[in-house]
Design a protein around this motif. Structure first.
Motif, PDB file in Angstrom:
ATOM      1  N   PHE A   1       0.682  -1.125  -0.093  1.00  0.00           N
ATOM      2  CA  PHE A   1      -0.140   0.006   0.090  1.00  0.00           C
ATOM      3  C   PHE A   1       0.766   1.270   0.114  1.00  0.00           C
ATOM      4  O   PHE A   1       0.724   2.193  -0.748  1.00  0.00           O
ATOM      5  CB  PHE A   1      -0.748  -0.144   1.083  1.00  0.00           C
ATOM      6  N   THR A   2       2.006   1.203   0.637  1.00  0.00           N
ATOM      7  CA  THR A   2       2.842   2.354   0.761  1.00  0.00           C
ATOM      8  C   THR A   2       3.345   2.850  -0.553  1.00  0.00           C
ATOM      9  O   THR A   2       3.622   4.104  -0.915  1.00  0.00           O
ATOM     10  CB  THR A   2       4.033   2.006   1.872  1.00  0.00           C
ATOM     11  N   LEU A   3       4.093   1.630  -1.168  1.00  0.00           N
ATOM     12  CA  LEU A   3       4.496   2.073  -2.494  1.00  0.00           C
ATOM     13  C   LEU A   3       3.324   2.410  -3.430  1.00  0.00           C
ATOM     14  O   LEU A   3       3.564   3.280  -4.309  1.00  0.00           O
ATOM     15  CB  LEU A   3       5.026   0.674  -3.271  1.00  0.00           C
ATOM     16  N   PHE A   4       2.113   1.890  -3.411  1.00  0.00           N
ATOM     17  CA  PHE A   4       1.153   2.214  -4.223  1.00  0.00           C
ATOM     18  C   PHE A   4       0.665   3.725  -3.896  1.00  0.00           C
ATOM     19  O   PHE A   4       0.337   4.396  -4.775  1.00  0.00           O
ATOM     20  CB  PHE A   4      -0.133   1.314  -4.058  1.00  0.00           C
ATOM     21  N   GLN A   5       0.855   4.127  -2.849  1.00  0.00           N
ATOM     22  CA  GLN A   5       0.596   5.554  -2.353  1.00  0.00           C
ATOM     23  C   GLN A   5       1.476   6.457  -2.992  1.00  0.00           C
ATOM     24  O   GLN A   5       1.284   7.425  -3.562  1.00  0.00           O
ATOM     25  CB  GLN A   5       0.439   5.512  -0.725  1.00  0.00           C
ATOM     26  N   ILE A   6       2.900   6.159  -2.766  1.00  0.00           N
ATOM     27  CA  ILE A   6       3.906   6.702  -3.248  1.00  0.00           C
ATOM     28  C   ILE A   6       3.875   6.775  -4.787  1.00  0.00           C
ATOM     29  O   ILE A   6       3.953   7.989  -5.533  1.00  0.00           O
ATOM     30  CB  ILE A   6       5.340   6.197  -2.937  1.00  0.00           C
ATOM     31  N   LEU A   7       3.483   5.879  -5.415  1.00  0.00           N
ATOM     32  CA  LEU A   7       3.598   5.878  -6.838  1.00  0.00           C
ATOM     33  C   LEU A   7       2.504   6.454  -7.814  1.00  0.00           C
ATOM     34  O   LEU A   7       2.411   7.221  -8.655  1.00  0.00           O
ATOM     35  CB  LEU A   7       3.894   4.623  -7.683  1.00  0.00           C
ATOM     36  N   PHE A   8       1.118   6.255  -7.074  1.00  0.00           N
ATOM     37  CA  PHE A   8      -0.080   6.329  -7.801  1.00  0.00           C
ATOM     38  C   PHE A   8      -0.997   6.984  -6.903  1.00  0.00           C
ATOM     39  O   PHE A   8      -1.615   8.013  -7.612  1.00  0.00           O
ATOM     40  CB  PHE A   8      -0.659   4.907  -8.127  1.00  0.00           C
ATOM     41  N   LEU A   9      -1.432   6.469  -5.934  1.00  0.00           N
ATOM     42  CA  LEU A   9      -2.626   7.247  -5.106  1.00  0.00           C
ATOM     43  C   LEU A   9      -2.276   8.793  -4.524  1.00  0.00           C
ATOM     44  O   LEU A   9      -3.095   9.431  -4.845  1.00  0.00           O
ATOM     45  CB  LEU A   9      -2.902   6.371  -3.925  1.00  0.00           C
ATOM     46  N   LYS A  10      -1.145   8.891  -4.018  1.00  0.00           N
ATOM     47  CA  LYS A  10      -0.760  10.240  -3.416  1.00  0.00           C
ATOM     48  C   LYS A  10      -1.950  10.850  -2.684  1.00  0.00           C
ATOM     49  O   LYS A  10      -2.465  12.111  -2.865  1.00  0.00           O
ATOM     50  CB  LYS A  10      -0.490  11.114  -4.654  1.00  0.00           C
ATOM     51  N   LEU A  11      -2.416  10.135  -1.738  1.00  0.00           N
ATOM     52  CA  LEU A  11      -3.614  10.587  -0.757  1.00  0.00           C
ATOM     53  C   LEU A  11      -3.026  11.759   0.107  1.00  0.00           C
ATOM     54  O   LEU A  11      -1.931  11.691   0.487  1.00  0.00           O
ATOM     55  CB  LEU A  11      -4.053   9.315  -0.134  1.00  0.00           C
ATOM     56  N   PRO A  12      -4.139  12.568   0.610  1.00  0.00           N
ATOM     57  CA  PRO A  12      -3.495  13.740   1.481  1.00  0.00           C
ATOM     58  C   PRO A  12      -3.157  12.915   2.891  1.00  0.00           C
ATOM     59  O   PRO A  12      -3.483  11.842   3.154  1.00  0.00           O
ATOM     60  CB  PRO A  12      -4.709  14.396   1.567  1.00  0.00           C
ATOM     61  N   LEU A  13      -2.482  13.833   3.613  1.00  0.00           N
ATOM     62  CA  LEU A  13      -1.854  13.152   4.781  1.00  0.00           C
ATOM     63  C   LEU A  13      -2.780  12.841   5.744  1.00  0.00           C
ATOM     64  O   LEU A  13      -2.615  11.834   6.504  1.00  0.00           O
ATOM     65  CB  LEU A  13      -0.778  14.379   5.401  1.00  0.00           C
ATOM     66  N   SER A  14      -4.003  13.773   5.846  1.00  0.00           N
ATOM     67  CA  SER A  14      -5.010  13.435   6.917  1.00  0.00           C
ATOM     68  C   SER A  14      -5.500  12.232   6.498  1.00  0.00           C
ATOM     69  O   SER A  14      -5.947  11.330   7.672  1.00  0.00           O
ATOM     70  CB  SER A  14      -6.130  14.604   6.800  1.00  0.00           C
ATOM     71  N   GLN A  15      -5.685  11.701   5.218  1.00  0.00           N
ATOM     72  CA  GLN A  15      -6.422  10.515   4.843  1.00  0.00           C
ATOM     73  C   GLN A  15      -5.549   9.478   5.188  1.00  0.00           C
ATOM     74  O   GLN A  15      -5.777   8.118   5.832  1.00  0.00           O
ATOM     75  CB  GLN A  15      -6.790  10.350   3.595  1.00  0.00           C
ATOM     76  N   LEU A  16      -4.284   9.555   5.094  1.00  0.00           N
ATOM     77  CA  LEU A  16      -3.208   8.478   5.408  1.00  0.00           C
ATOM     78  C   LEU A  16      -3.102   8.195   6.729  1.00  0.00           C
ATOM     79  O   LEU A  16      -2.836   7.116   7.328  1.00  0.00           O
ATOM     80  CB  LEU A  16      -1.878   8.922   4.905  1.00  0.00           C
ATOM     81  N   ILE A  17      -3.130   9.164   7.636  1.00  0.00           N
ATOM     82  CA  ILE A  17      -3.232   9.207   8.945  1.00  0.00           C
ATOM     83  C   ILE A  17      -4.294   8.076   9.339  1.00  0.00           C
ATOM     84  O   ILE A  17      -4.301   7.307  10.250  1.00  0.00           O
ATOM     85  CB  ILE A  17      -3.018  10.397   9.796  1.00  0.00           C
ATOM     86  N   ARG A  18      -5.508   8.241   9.056  1.00  0.00           N
ATOM     87  CA  ARG A  18      -6.643   7.603   9.335  1.00  0.00           C
ATOM     88  C   ARG A  18      -6.374   6.192   8.936  1.00  0.00           C
ATOM     89  O   ARG A  18      -6.659   5.144   9.535  1.00  0.00           O
ATOM     90  CB  ARG A  18      -7.890   8.274   8.534  1.00  0.00           C
ATOM     91  N   LEU A  19      -5.936   5.893   7.562  1.00  0.00           N
ATOM     92  CA  LEU A  19      -5.559   4.776   7.123  1.00  0.00           C
ATOM     93  C   LEU A  19      -4.668   3.932   7.999  1.00  0.00           C
ATOM     94  O   LEU A  19      -5.007   2.686   8.335  1.00  0.00           O
ATOM     95  CB  LEU A  19      -5.123   4.699   5.760  1.00  0.00           C
ATOM     96  N   TYR A  20      -3.496   4.534   8.296  1.00  0.00           N
ATOM     97  CA  TYR A  20      -2.432   3.672   9.032  1.00  0.00           C
ATOM     98  C   TYR A  20      -2.854   3.433  10.574  1.00  0.00           C
ATOM     99  O   TYR A  20      -2.487   2.520  11.236  1.00  0.00           O
ATOM    100  CB  TYR A  20      -1.059   4.630   9.045  1.00  0.00           C
ATOM    101  N   THR A  21      -3.705   4.496  11.258  1.00  0.00           N
ATOM    102  CA  THR A  21      -4.302   4.234  12.361  1.00  0.00           C
ATOM    103  C   THR A  21      -5.331   2.815  12.335  1.00  0.00           C
ATOM    104  O   THR A  21      -5.031   1.982  13.215  1.00  0.00           O
ATOM    105  CB  THR A  21      -5.067   5.396  12.566  1.00  0.00           C
TER     106      THR A  21
END
Length: 242
Positions: free
Chosen positions: A26-46
């Motif tokens: 998921f982290t690689l997908f986020q870096i390469l393609f998704l580029k979700l905002p930080l607030s949403q990333l915090i919710r996902l990782y939480t």
């Protein structure tokens, strides 16, 4: 270090080892393609952290609670209360399915996706009754030494017949339900009980007779949901099945 602490550490390592590849992917997908905002990333990782923590607690509880309890119950009835095995299997199969989280999720999804055509309560009770019947048959299999193939092969042949008769809306639901009912409750409690019964029951083989329960439980909702589909098809396809 206590055995309990060692158990928690071992389970924690296994859970981290299991979900770490998903997090990396998921982290690689986020870096390469998704580029979700930080607030949403915090919710996902939480959410991932809570998921991992919940899995650790659940698996530790299974190892120290459900598995020993199921085995002890099975050994008790296998040794001294053989006449109660079939009704006990029915009741525990019913209760385990009612308590199964994946079954409830499936039932809610079915009602939502069908726009209320198939009620969640109807699905829940159908699946619970189906598993209860097959759990009771599994106990009878151990008591009367019925070969596993004598149950599973006719069961799937019956499923093939139902495929032609069933309302097509119910076919996919039936096979998905087979996976939903074989969740952590059934696997951790009912399977350990069956193995405990086969271990204590005179003349039974824990390997040959104790296993196969999960396959039979997976077959149960396929048959019963399809039978429900047959009823709906030949009853005029009544809407809002309750």
């Amino acid at each position: 270090m206590s055995l309990e602490s060692t158990g928690i550490l071992l389970v924690s390592f296994e859970v981290i080892q299991s979900i770490a590849p998903l997090i990396v992917f998921f982290t690689l997908f986020q870096i390469l393609f998704l580029k979700l905002p930080l607030s949403q990333l915090i919710r996902l990782y939480t959410g991932l952290a809570f998921t991992a923590f919940g899995m650790i607690l659940f698996l530790h509880g299974v190892n120290n609670g459900f598995l020993p309890a199921g085995t002890q119950i099975g050994e008790f009835f296998g040794e001294s209360k053989k006449g109660f095995l079939i009704p006990v299997g029915f009741v525990l199969g019913l209760l385990a399915t009612l308590a199964e989280p994946s079954v409830r999720v499936l039932c809610y999804q079915v009602e939502e996706s069908s726009n209320g055509y198939i009620r969640s309560n109807l699905m829940l009770y159908t699946l619970s009754f189906a598993v209860a019947i097959l759990a009771a048959i599994s106990m009878a299999k151990i008591i009367y030494r019925i070969p596993f193939l004598y149950i599973i092969v006719p069961g799937y042949l019956f499923v093939l017949i139902l495929l032609w008769l069933c309302d097509k809306d119910f076919v996919g639901i039936a096979f998905d339900a087979g996976g939903a009912v074989t969740g952590p409750m059934a696997v951790s409690f009912l399977m350990s009980m069956a193995v405990g019964v086969a271990t204590a029951y005179e003349g039974a083989d824990p390997v040959a007779d104790g296993f196969g329960l999960i396959a039979m439980i997976a077959l149960a909702p396929i048959i019963f949901v399809m039978l429900l589909g047959v009823y709906i098809r030949f009853n005029g396809g009544q809407k809002n099945v309750q």
